[in-house]
Design a protein around this motif. Structure first.
Motif, PDB file in Angstrom:
ATOM      1  N   LEU A 143       9.083  19.628  19.668  1.00  0.00           N
ATOM      2  CA  LEU A 143       9.370  20.325  18.417  1.00  0.00           C
ATOM      3  C   LEU A 143      10.367  21.437  18.672  1.00  0.00           C
ATOM      4  O   LEU A 143      10.178  22.254  19.568  1.00  0.00           O
ATOM      5  N   LEU A 144      11.400  21.459  17.869  1.00  0.00           N
ATOM      6  CA  LEU A 144      12.399  22.527  17.876  1.00  0.00           C
ATOM      7  C   LEU A 144      12.187  23.356  16.622  1.00  0.00           C
ATOM      8  O   LEU A 144      12.185  22.816  15.513  1.00  0.00           O
ATOM      9  N   ILE A 145      11.969  24.661  16.794  1.00  0.00           N
ATOM     10  CA  ILE A 145      11.811  25.563  15.655  1.00  0.00           C
ATOM     11  C   ILE A 145      13.028  26.468  15.620  1.00  0.00           C
ATOM     12  O   ILE A 145      13.335  27.154  16.588  1.00  0.00           O
ATOM     13  N   GLY A 146      13.731  26.468  14.486  1.00  0.00           N
ATOM     14  CA  GLY A 146      14.973  27.218  14.360  1.00  0.00           C
ATOM     15  C   GLY A 146      16.152  26.294  14.624  1.00  0.00           C
ATOM     16  O   GLY A 146      16.005  25.087  14.765  1.00  0.00           O
ATOM     17  N   ALA A 147      17.317  26.881  14.679  1.00  0.00           N
ATOM     18  CA  ALA A 147      18.542  26.095  14.856  1.00  0.00           C
ATOM     19  C   ALA A 147      19.129  26.298  16.246  1.00  0.00           C
ATOM     20  O   ALA A 147      18.936  27.338  16.864  1.00  0.00           O
TER      21      ALA A 147
ATOM     22  N   THR B  53      14.315  25.655   9.336  1.00  0.00           N
ATOM     23  CA  THR B  53      14.211  26.787   8.426  1.00  0.00           C
ATOM     24  C   THR B  53      12.984  26.589   7.545  1.00  0.00           C
ATOM     25  O   THR B  53      12.485  25.472   7.426  1.00  0.00           O
ATOM     26  N   GLY B  54      12.499  27.654   6.961  1.00  0.00           N
ATOM     27  CA  GLY B  54      11.341  27.554   6.077  1.00  0.00           C
ATOM     28  C   GLY B  54      10.525  28.832   6.120  1.00  0.00           C
ATOM     29  O   GLY B  54      11.012  29.883   6.530  1.00  0.00           O
ATOM     30  N   THR B  55       9.275  28.713   5.707  1.00  0.00           N
ATOM     31  CA  THR B  55       8.376  29.863   5.684  1.00  0.00           C
ATOM     32  C   THR B  55       7.170  29.586   6.563  1.00  0.00           C
ATOM     33  O   THR B  55       6.871  28.439   6.878  1.00  0.00           O
ATOM     34  N   ARG B  56       6.468  30.628   6.917  1.00  0.00           N
ATOM     35  CA  ARG B  56       5.243  30.451   7.702  1.00  0.00           C
ATOM     36  C   ARG B  56       4.236  29.603   6.938  1.00  0.00           C
ATOM     37  O   ARG B  56       3.603  28.723   7.508  1.00  0.00           O
TER      38      ARG B  56
ATOM     39  N   LEU C 255       2.490  22.123   7.251  1.00  0.00           N
ATOM     40  CA  LEU C 255       2.927  20.967   8.044  1.00  0.00           C
ATOM     41  C   LEU C 255       2.019  20.764   9.250  1.00  0.00           C
ATOM     42  O   LEU C 255       1.663  19.630   9.590  1.00  0.00           O
ATOM     43  N   CYS C 256       1.649  21.845   9.903  1.00  0.00           N
ATOM     44  CA  CYS C 256       0.750  21.745  11.055  1.00  0.00           C
ATOM     45  C   CYS C 256      -0.594  21.168  10.637  1.00  0.00           C
ATOM     46  O   CYS C 256      -1.138  20.288  11.305  1.00  0.00           O
ATOM     47  N   ARG C 257      -1.123  21.651   9.518  1.00  0.00           N
ATOM     48  CA  ARG C 257      -2.417  21.159   9.032  1.00  0.00           C
ATOM     49  C   ARG C 257      -2.348  19.681   8.655  1.00  0.00           C
ATOM     50  O   ARG C 257      -3.344  18.971   8.739  1.00  0.00           O
ATOM     51  N   ALA C 258      -1.162  19.229   8.233  1.00  0.00           N
ATOM     52  CA  ALA C 258      -0.972  17.825   7.854  1.00  0.00           C
ATOM     53  C   ALA C 258      -0.616  16.951   9.058  1.00  0.00           C
ATOM     54  O   ALA C 258      -0.294  15.782   8.889  1.00  0.00           O
TER      55      ALA C 258
ATOM     56  N   ASN D 201      15.952  31.898  19.171  1.00  0.00           N
ATOM     57  CA  ASN D 201      15.772  33.355  19.185  1.00  0.00           C
ATOM     58  C   ASN D 201      15.386  33.928  17.828  1.00  0.00           C
ATOM     59  O   ASN D 201      14.714  34.943  17.757  1.00  0.00           O
ATOM     60  N   ASP D 202      15.814  33.297  16.747  1.00  0.00           N
ATOM     61  CA  ASP D 202      15.525  33.849  15.418  1.00  0.00           C
ATOM     62  C   ASP D 202      14.447  33.063  14.659  1.00  0.00           C
ATOM     63  O   ASP D 202      14.268  33.236  13.467  1.00  0.00           O
ATOM     64  N   SER D 203      13.703  32.226  15.332  1.00  0.00           N
ATOM     65  CA  SER D 203      12.745  31.356  14.644  1.00  0.00           C
ATOM     66  C   SER D 203      11.494  32.074  14.148  1.00  0.00           C
ATOM     67  O   SER D 203      10.790  31.549  13.294  1.00  0.00           O
ATOM     68  N   ASN D 204      11.220  33.254  14.632  1.00  0.00           N
ATOM     69  CA  ASN D 204      10.014  33.968  14.205  1.00  0.00           C
ATOM     70  C   ASN D 204       9.993  34.184  12.701  1.00  0.00           C
ATOM     71  O   ASN D 204       8.924  34.182  12.089  1.00  0.00           O
ATOM     72  N   LYS D 205      11.151  34.319  12.085  1.00  0.00           N
ATOM     73  CA  LYS D 205      11.195  34.527  10.633  1.00  0.00           C
ATOM     74  C   LYS D 205      10.739  33.279   9.863  1.00  0.00           C
ATOM     75  O   LYS D 205      10.393  33.371   8.697  1.00  0.00           O
ATOM     76  N   TYR D 206      10.707  32.118  10.508  1.00  0.00           N
ATOM     77  CA  TYR D 206      10.253  30.884   9.868  1.00  0.00           C
ATOM     78  C   TYR D 206       8.772  30.611  10.106  1.00  0.00           C
ATOM     79  O   TYR D 206       8.122  29.994   9.269  1.00  0.00           O
ATOM     80  N   THR D 207       8.261  31.008  11.244  1.00  0.00           N
ATOM     81  CA  THR D 207       6.883  30.656  11.601  1.00  0.00           C
ATOM     82  C   THR D 207       5.971  31.852  11.773  1.00  0.00           C
ATOM     83  O   THR D 207       4.757  31.689  11.799  1.00  0.00           O
ATOM     84  N   GLY D 208       6.535  33.026  11.929  1.00  0.00           N
ATOM     85  CA  GLY D 208       5.724  34.180  12.280  1.00  0.00           C
ATOM     86  C   GLY D 208       5.318  34.072  13.736  1.00  0.00           C
ATOM     87  O   GLY D 208       5.802  33.219  14.478  1.00  0.00           O
TER      88      GLY D 208
END
Length: 96
Positions: free
Chosen positions: A7-11, A34-37, A43-46, A59-66
């Motif tokens: 899994l890649l989170i962020g760009a 991109t997205g919200t927490r 998605l994780c629950r599904a 480096n900037d993925s925290n804004k998408y997942t927390g």
């Protein structure tokens, strides 16, 4: 080879070919660019990222997942390689 996904989170800006080169090592390369927490938790629950073995956060993925925390692991973000995940808030291992 056992079913494994990454899994890649962020760009990725400069390393897209390297990311794609991992495909022979996994059955699936998932991306959450991109997205919200809340969306990510849903998605994780599904079980949108089954057989997760490897994960990379840009480096900037925290804004998408927390933060990676017990809530996120309890939502299902874990897999074969989650043994080393630690809850940064309490210092305890998050086994989901």
């Amino acid at each position: 080879m056992a079913q494994r996904s990454a899994l890649l989170i962020g760009a990725l800006t400069h390393t897209r070919p390297e990311w794609q080169a991992l495909s022979p090592l996994t059955s699936t390369l998932h991306e959450y660019p991109t997205g919200t927490r809340a969306d990510f938790l849903a998605l994780c629950r599904a079980n949108a990222f089954p057989n997760l073995y490897a994960l990379y956060r840009s480096n900037d993925s925290n804004k998408y997942t927390g933060n990676f925390d017990a809530e996120l692991l309890a939502a299902g973000l874990h897999g074969e390689g989650d043994r080393g995940v630690v809850d940064a808030g309490g210092g305890e291992r998050c086994d989901g």
